[in-house]
Design an enzyme around this catalytic site. Structure first.
Site, PDB file in Angstrom:
ATOM      1  N   ARG A 123      26.672  -5.308  45.858  1.00 48.50           N
ATOM      2  CA  ARG A 123      25.273  -5.040  45.495  1.00 48.50           C
ATOM      3  C   ARG A 123      24.528  -4.355  46.641  1.00 48.50           C
ATOM      4  O   ARG A 123      24.722  -4.656  47.798  1.00 48.50           O
ATOM      5  CB  ARG A 123      24.553  -6.348  45.180  1.00 48.50           C
ATOM      6  CG  ARG A 123      23.048  -6.081  45.044  1.00 48.50           C
ATOM      7  CD  ARG A 123      22.282  -7.158  44.446  1.00 48.50           C
ATOM      8  NE  ARG A 123      22.348  -8.412  45.152  1.00 48.50           N
ATOM      9  CZ  ARG A 123      21.793  -9.513  44.680  1.00 48.50           C
ATOM     10  NH1 ARG A 123      21.150  -9.473  43.536  1.00 48.50           N
ATOM     11  NH2 ARG A 123      21.878 -10.628  45.342  1.00 48.50           N
ATOM     12  N   ARG A 167      24.807 -20.654  47.435  1.00 49.89           N
ATOM     13  CA  ARG A 167      23.872 -20.404  46.311  1.00 49.89           C
ATOM     14  C   ARG A 167      24.515 -20.811  44.988  1.00 49.89           C
ATOM     15  O   ARG A 167      23.840 -21.308  44.094  1.00 49.89           O
ATOM     16  CB  ARG A 167      23.471 -18.916  46.286  1.00 49.89           C
ATOM     17  CG  ARG A 167      22.472 -18.561  47.390  1.00 49.89           C
ATOM     18  CD  ARG A 167      22.449 -17.075  47.680  1.00 49.89           C
ATOM     19  NE  ARG A 167      21.979 -16.281  46.569  1.00 49.89           N
ATOM     20  CZ  ARG A 167      22.222 -14.976  46.435  1.00 49.89           C
ATOM     21  NH1 ARG A 167      22.913 -14.333  47.353  1.00 49.89           N
ATOM     22  NH2 ARG A 167      21.753 -14.330  45.399  1.00 49.89           N
TER      23      ARG A 167
END
Ligand code: AP5
Length: 212
Positions: A123, A167
């Protein structure tokens, strides 16, 4: 139309939020982007939130609830909005309900942990406008340059593999149980993440029963 985009880190919430925002001309509200902006501007909220983001942990409920409460009261949200990354805990979901907001759909983007890690490592995001890209699945026209504003594309600091793993743990423990909450409310629409961005867009529209 008031929508919630739900899903693990890297599922494509930001990407779909941008597409839906253009399609329906309603703002997309990313709590993550608002917090990152506050960190960049070194506001008191940003300074307090930074350590949570760096550790891959959730920012305290009261902070995030206040951010959303203020943002959705703005004029541009009168005809609806897309919440990207909120709510993420049961407390946040209950707080949203208590604000009197009537949500139309909760789109749950489902992608395996293995694919999420691949997506997040590739990303990139625009340093200036925050537009999301991927070096393989959604590349910019010119390498390293934002198609929209010409800004520089960078990797997010919380996309390093160790923080991504943290996360994901936080997502499975604190956020995923919310699916049951929205299932009971009759709002949950599950979309299986597709390899191609265009296919995911189609599936999201189908889930909203406005496209095929
Ligand atoms: P936030 O910014 O919301 O991050 P996140 O939820 O971890 O999600 P991401 O932004 O990483 O991923 P995404 O699902 O938007 O995927 P994207 O479209 O970019 O939150 C960051 C932090 O802020 C949190 O860790 C927390 O600390 C704090 N925070 C935020 N909200 C909070 C809250 N409510 N409560 C408490 N704390 C909060 O896509 C990923 C990549 O995949 C991109 O490169 C994209 O191009 C690519 N891609 C997308 N779709 C596809 C597809 N279909 N096929 C192939 N590639 C694709």
């Amino acid at each position: 139309m008031k929508l919630i985009l739900f899903g693990p880190p890297g599922a494509g919430k930001g990407t779909q939020a941008e597409f839906l925002s253009q399609t329906f001309s309603i703002p997309s509200i990313s709590t993550g982007a608002i917090i990152r902006n506050a960190i960049r501007e070194k506001t008191p909220m940003g300074i307090a939130a930074e350590k949570y983001i760096d550790e891959g942990q959730l920012v305290p409920d009261e902070v995030v609830i206040e951010i959303v409460k203020e943002r959705i009261s703005e004029d541009d949200c009168k005809n609806g909005y897309i919440l990207d990354g909120f709510p993420r805990t049961l407390n946040q979901a209950v707080a949203l309900k208590n604000m009197g907001e009537k949500i139309d759909h909760v789109i749950d983007l489902e992608v395996s942990d293995e694919d999420l890690i691949k997506r997040l490592s590739g990303r990139r995001e625009c340093k200036s406008c925050g537009a999301p890209y991927h070096i393989k699945y959604n590349p910019p026209k010119v390498d390293g340059v934002c198609d929209k504003c010409g800004g520089t594309l960078i990797s997010r600091e919380d996309d390093d593999p160790e923080t991504v793993r943290k996360r994901l743990v936080v997502y499975h423990k604190q956020t995923e149980p919310l699916k049951e909450f929205y299932k009971k409310e009759g709002l949950l629409r599950i979309v299986k993440g597709q390899e191609e961005l265009a296919d995911t867009k189609k599936e999201v529209l189908k889930a909203l029963e406005v496209g095929k």
